[in-house]
Design a protein around this motif. Structure first.
Motif, PDB file in Angstrom:
ATOM      1  N   ASP A 191     -16.405   5.222 -10.946  1.00 50.61           N
ATOM      2  CA  ASP A 191     -16.875   5.071  -9.564  1.00 50.61           C
ATOM      3  C   ASP A 191     -16.355   3.784  -8.927  1.00 50.61           C
ATOM      4  OD1 ASP A 191     -18.240   7.434  -9.466  1.00 50.61           O
ATOM      5  OD2 ASP A 191     -20.193   6.570  -9.990  1.00 50.61           O
ATOM      6  N   ASN A 192     -16.094   2.785  -9.760  1.00 53.55           N
ATOM      7  CA  ASN A 192     -15.681   1.486  -9.234  1.00 53.55           C
ATOM      8  C   ASN A 192     -14.219   1.153  -9.519  1.00 53.55           C
ATOM      9  OD1 ASN A 192     -18.360   0.134  -8.273  1.00 53.55           O
ATOM     10  ND2 ASN A 192     -18.863   1.036 -10.251  1.00 53.55           N
ATOM     11  N   ASN A 193     -13.494   2.107 -10.092  1.00 51.87           N
ATOM     12  CA  ASN A 193     -12.091   1.858 -10.430  1.00 51.87           C
ATOM     13  C   ASN A 193     -11.268   3.097 -10.094  1.00 51.87           C
ATOM     14  OD1 ASN A 193     -12.059  -0.851 -12.161  1.00 51.87           O
ATOM     15  ND2 ASN A 193     -13.864   0.319 -12.760  1.00 51.87           N
ATOM     16  N   HIS A 194     -10.860   3.191  -8.846  1.00 51.36           N
ATOM     17  CA  HIS A 194     -10.186   4.398  -8.372  1.00 51.36           C
ATOM     18  C   HIS A 194      -8.811   4.586  -9.012  1.00 51.36           C
ATOM     19  CE1 HIS A 194     -12.860   4.220  -4.521  1.00 51.36           C
ATOM     20  NE2 HIS A 194     -13.506   4.631  -5.588  1.00 51.36           N
ATOM     21  N   ARG A 195      -8.123   3.496  -9.274  1.00 45.12           N
ATOM     22  CA  ARG A 195      -6.814   3.617  -9.919  1.00 45.12           C
ATOM     23  C   ARG A 195      -6.961   4.217 -11.312  1.00 45.12           C
ATOM     24  NH1 ARG A 195      -2.837  -1.435 -11.647  1.00 45.12           N
ATOM     25  NH2 ARG A 195      -1.369  -0.197 -12.888  1.00 45.12           N
ATOM     26  N   LEU A 196      -7.968   3.758 -12.038  1.00 43.55           N
ATOM     27  CA  LEU A 196      -8.234   4.299 -13.368  1.00 43.55           C
ATOM     28  C   LEU A 196      -8.616   5.771 -13.281  1.00 43.55           C
ATOM     29  CD1 LEU A 196      -8.690   4.051 -16.399  1.00 43.55           C
ATOM     30  CD2 LEU A 196     -10.949   3.091 -15.919  1.00 43.55           C
ATOM     31  N   ALA A 197      -9.412   6.121 -12.278  1.00 39.55           N
ATOM     32  CA  ALA A 197      -9.806   7.521 -12.095  1.00 39.55           C
ATOM     33  C   ALA A 197      -8.584   8.407 -11.877  1.00 39.55           C
ATOM     34  CB  ALA A 197     -10.770   7.641 -10.918  1.00 39.55           C
ATOM     35  N   LEU A 198      -7.617   7.913 -11.120  1.00 43.63           N
ATOM     36  CA  LEU A 198      -6.397   8.685 -10.872  1.00 43.63           C
ATOM     37  C   LEU A 198      -5.595   8.872 -12.160  1.00 43.63           C
ATOM     38  CD1 LEU A 198      -5.232   7.169  -7.453  1.00 43.63           C
ATOM     39  CD2 LEU A 198      -6.149   9.462  -7.857  1.00 43.63           C
ATOM     40  N   GLU A 199      -5.539   7.833 -12.982  1.00 45.01           N
ATOM     41  CA  GLU A 199      -4.818   7.956 -14.257  1.00 45.01           C
ATOM     42  C   GLU A 199      -5.496   8.974 -15.166  1.00 45.01           C
ATOM     43  OE1 GLU A 199      -3.269   4.851 -16.550  1.00 45.01           O
ATOM     44  OE2 GLU A 199      -2.899   3.485 -14.881  1.00 45.01           O
ATOM     45  N   LEU A 200      -6.826   8.984 -15.143  1.00 45.00           N
ATOM     46  CA  LEU A 200      -7.549   9.944 -15.974  1.00 45.00           C
ATOM     47  C   LEU A 200      -7.351  11.365 -15.453  1.00 45.00           C
ATOM     48  CD1 LEU A 200      -9.290   9.964 -18.477  1.00 45.00           C
ATOM     49  CD2 LEU A 200     -11.313   9.789 -17.038  1.00 45.00           C
ATOM     50  N   ILE A 201      -7.291  11.525 -14.141  1.00 45.99           N
ATOM     51  CA  ILE A 201      -7.007  12.840 -13.554  1.00 45.99           C
ATOM     52  C   ILE A 201      -5.629  13.325 -13.991  1.00 45.99           C
ATOM     53  CG2 ILE A 201      -6.513  14.031 -11.374  1.00 45.99           C
ATOM     54  CD1 ILE A 201      -8.743  12.343 -10.112  1.00 45.99           C
ATOM     55  N   GLU A 202      -4.668  12.418 -14.017  1.00 49.29           N
ATOM     56  CA  GLU A 202      -3.317  12.777 -14.457  1.00 49.29           C
ATOM     57  C   GLU A 202      -3.322  13.221 -15.917  1.00 49.29           C
ATOM     58  OE1 GLU A 202       1.177  10.805 -14.642  1.00 49.29           O
ATOM     59  OE2 GLU A 202      -0.450   9.775 -13.595  1.00 49.29           O
ATOM     60  N   LEU A 203      -4.113  12.541 -16.741  1.00 55.63           N
ATOM     61  CA  LEU A 203      -4.232  12.926 -18.147  1.00 55.63           C
ATOM     62  C   LEU A 203      -4.833  14.325 -18.272  1.00 55.63           C
ATOM     63  CD1 LEU A 203      -4.148  12.202 -21.194  1.00 55.63           C
ATOM     64  CD2 LEU A 203      -6.429  11.216 -20.909  1.00 55.63           C
ATOM     65  N   LEU A 204      -5.867  14.597 -17.499  1.00 52.59           N
ATOM     66  CA  LEU A 204      -6.495  15.917 -17.523  1.00 52.59           C
ATOM     67  C   LEU A 204      -5.514  16.997 -17.068  1.00 52.59           C
ATOM     68  CD1 LEU A 204      -9.980  15.009 -15.981  1.00 52.59           C
ATOM     69  CD2 LEU A 204      -9.501  15.572 -18.356  1.00 52.59           C
ATOM     70  N   THR A 205      -4.706  16.677 -16.069  1.00 53.65           N
ATOM     71  CA  THR A 205      -3.708  17.629 -15.576  1.00 53.65           C
ATOM     72  C   THR A 205      -2.683  17.951 -16.655  1.00 53.65           C
ATOM     73  OG1 THR A 205      -3.973  16.766 -13.326  1.00 53.65           O
ATOM     74  CG2 THR A 205      -1.988  18.047 -13.782  1.00 53.65           C
ATOM     75  N   ASP A 206      -2.246  16.935 -17.379  1.00 49.20           N
ATOM     76  CA  ASP A 206      -1.298  17.154 -18.477  1.00 49.20           C
ATOM     77  C   ASP A 206      -1.912  18.051 -19.552  1.00 49.20           C
ATOM     78  OD1 ASP A 206       0.582  15.599 -17.228  1.00 49.20           O
ATOM     79  OD2 ASP A 206       0.131  13.785 -18.381  1.00 49.20           O
ATOM     80  N   ASN A 207      -3.189  17.818 -19.846  1.00 53.18           N
ATOM     81  CA  ASN A 207      -3.862  18.636 -20.856  1.00 53.18           C
ATOM     82  C   ASN A 207      -3.955  20.097 -20.417  1.00 53.18           C
ATOM     83  OD1 ASN A 207      -4.230  16.401 -22.454  1.00 53.18           O
ATOM     84  ND2 ASN A 207      -6.363  16.076 -21.888  1.00 53.18           N
ATOM     85  N   LEU A 208      -4.262  20.311 -19.140  1.00 48.88           N
ATOM     86  CA  LEU A 208      -4.347  21.679 -18.622  1.00 48.88           C
ATOM     87  C   LEU A 208      -2.985  22.366 -18.658  1.00 48.88           C
ATOM     88  CD1 LEU A 208      -6.751  21.189 -15.568  1.00 48.88           C
ATOM     89  CD2 LEU A 208      -7.234  22.415 -17.688  1.00 48.88           C
ATOM     90  N   SER A 209      -1.943  21.620 -18.342  1.00 54.03           N
ATOM     91  CA  SER A 209      -0.587  22.188 -18.390  1.00 54.03           C
ATOM     92  C   SER A 209      -0.222  22.594 -19.808  1.00 54.03           C
ATOM     93  CB  SER A 209       0.427  21.169 -17.858  1.00 54.03           C
ATOM     94  OG  SER A 209       0.185  20.874 -16.503  1.00 54.03           O
ATOM     95  N   SER A 210      -0.631  21.777 -20.771  1.00 59.87           N
ATOM     96  CA  SER A 210      -0.351  22.081 -22.171  1.00 59.87           C
ATOM     97  C   SER A 210      -1.072  23.354 -22.611  1.00 59.87           C
ATOM     98  CB  SER A 210      -0.776  20.903 -23.049  1.00 59.87           C
ATOM     99  OG  SER A 210      -0.584  21.190 -24.413  1.00 59.87           O
ATOM    100  N   ILE A 211      -2.335  23.492 -22.200  1.00 63.57           N
ATOM    101  CA  ILE A 211      -3.098  24.695 -22.550  1.00 63.57           C
ATOM    102  C   ILE A 211      -2.485  25.929 -21.889  1.00 63.57           C
ATOM    103  CG2 ILE A 211      -5.331  25.846 -22.275  1.00 63.57           C
ATOM    104  CD1 ILE A 211      -6.638  23.088 -22.526  1.00 63.57           C
ATOM    105  N   LYS A 212      -2.052  25.789 -20.640  1.00 62.16           N
ATOM    106  CA  LYS A 212      -1.422  26.906 -19.933  1.00 62.16           C
ATOM    107  C   LYS A 212      -0.154  27.352 -20.655  1.00 62.16           C
ATOM    108  CE  LYS A 212       0.482  28.194 -15.420  1.00 62.16           C
ATOM    109  NZ  LYS A 212       0.759  27.732 -14.026  1.00 62.16           N
ATOM    110  N   SER A 213       0.659  26.395 -21.079  1.00 60.69           N
ATOM    111  CA  SER A 213       1.892  26.727 -21.808  1.00 60.69           C
ATOM    112  C   SER A 213       1.577  27.432 -23.115  1.00 60.69           C
ATOM    113  CB  SER A 213       2.694  25.452 -22.078  1.00 60.69           C
ATOM    114  OG  SER A 213       3.100  24.842 -20.874  1.00 60.69           O
TER     115      SER A 213
END
Length: 287
Positions: A182-204
């Protein structure tokens, strides 16, 4: 006393009982209530002063220790800006969990209380279908984060997690992580990117299981373990055939037959339960 102990500003104030009740049960009752000392009447003035000085000195030491602890503890709102900062925070203040090979870390539908960082070991996420067949959905190794479901809702775990070898984890509560994000938006964006990579891996993985040949599924699984789990692709893959077959989405018997074929072609070597990649380029060419 109970109300004072609930308040951070007053919980360390020393409390001395001064009472005419001298029986042991009365003294024990007073101490059980949280008193620091219990002095009975009649009392000596020097004794009372000495007790007060002693308890005040002890309280001062406790306060000093707490101040030092707070100063040394990382301040999430000020210092956590990247994923590496977050992982360091896990290491510094997270709770440690130890699991032996095969231990279940959490099960599907259980409350998702913790987010984990792997200090050492390998973890698999998986789901069990109606026929009892296991489908591995993700693999995690040292320095990977896992266990996240929703950061805003109290959702249960959507899959199970088991240690594939002796594993050490550090975890922080989901609520604590939410406060950090909630207090670290840059960190939140990095975590979103990590989640996106994980979803892409599962899709593949799902596309591979649905449309690829057995050879492609087997080659892709070997490469995935070699690149994801091992420090070097040529290191032995020390994973059970059942787990490998689960990732590939084929029956264990089919997977084992394909391994034998790959061994004859010089792509891999089978050393007991371990698999060693001999020709990574040819395996990649199968894909």
């Amino acid at each position: 006393m109970q109300e004072l102990s609930k308040n951070e500003d007053t919980k360390h104030i020393p409390f001395i009982f001064l009472s005419a009740k001298t029986e042991r049960k009365d003294v024990r009752k007073g101490m059980n209530l949280g008193a620091d000392d219990y002095i009975t009447k009649p009392f000596n003035e020097d004794e009372l002063v000495s007790a007060i000085e002693s308890r005040l000195a002890k309280a001062a030491l406790i306060k000093d220790d707490l101040t030092k602890t707070k100063q040394s503890k990382p301040l999430p709102n000020d210092t956590l800006h990247t994923l590496n900062d977050l992982k360091n925070f896990f290491d510094d203040v997270g709770e440690t969990f130890l699991f032996s090979k095969g231990d279940v870390i959490y099960r599907e539908s259980e409350n998702s209380n913790y987010i984990y960082l792997i200090r050492e070991g390998v973890v698999k996420n998986y789901k069990i279908d109606e026929d009892g067949k296991e489908l591995i959905t993700a693999l995690y190794k040292e320095d990977d984060l896992f266990g996240y479901t929703s950061f805003t809702h109290n959702l249960p775990y959507q899959e199970s997690a088991t240690a594939m070898e002796d594993t050490e984890l550090v975890g922080i509560s989901k609520h604590e992580l939410k406060d950090i994000l909630d207090n670290n938006h840059r960190l939140a964006l990095e975590l979103i990117e990590l989640l996106t990579d994980n979803l892409s891996s599962i899709k593949s993985q799902l596309l591979q299981m649905a449309y690829s040949s057995v050879n492609k599924k087997t080659a892709a699984t070997i490469l995935r373990f070699a690149e994801k789990i091992n420090n070097k692709p040529e290191d032995p893959i020390k994973i059970s055939r059942n787990d490998l077959a689960s990732v590939a989405g084929v029956a264990p018997e089919t997977f084992i037959r394909t391994l034998s074929k790959f061994k004859k072609e010089g792509l891999i070597d089978v050393q007991g339960r371990n698999i060693v990649v001999l020709n990574i380029n040819k395996l990649q060419h199968i894909l």
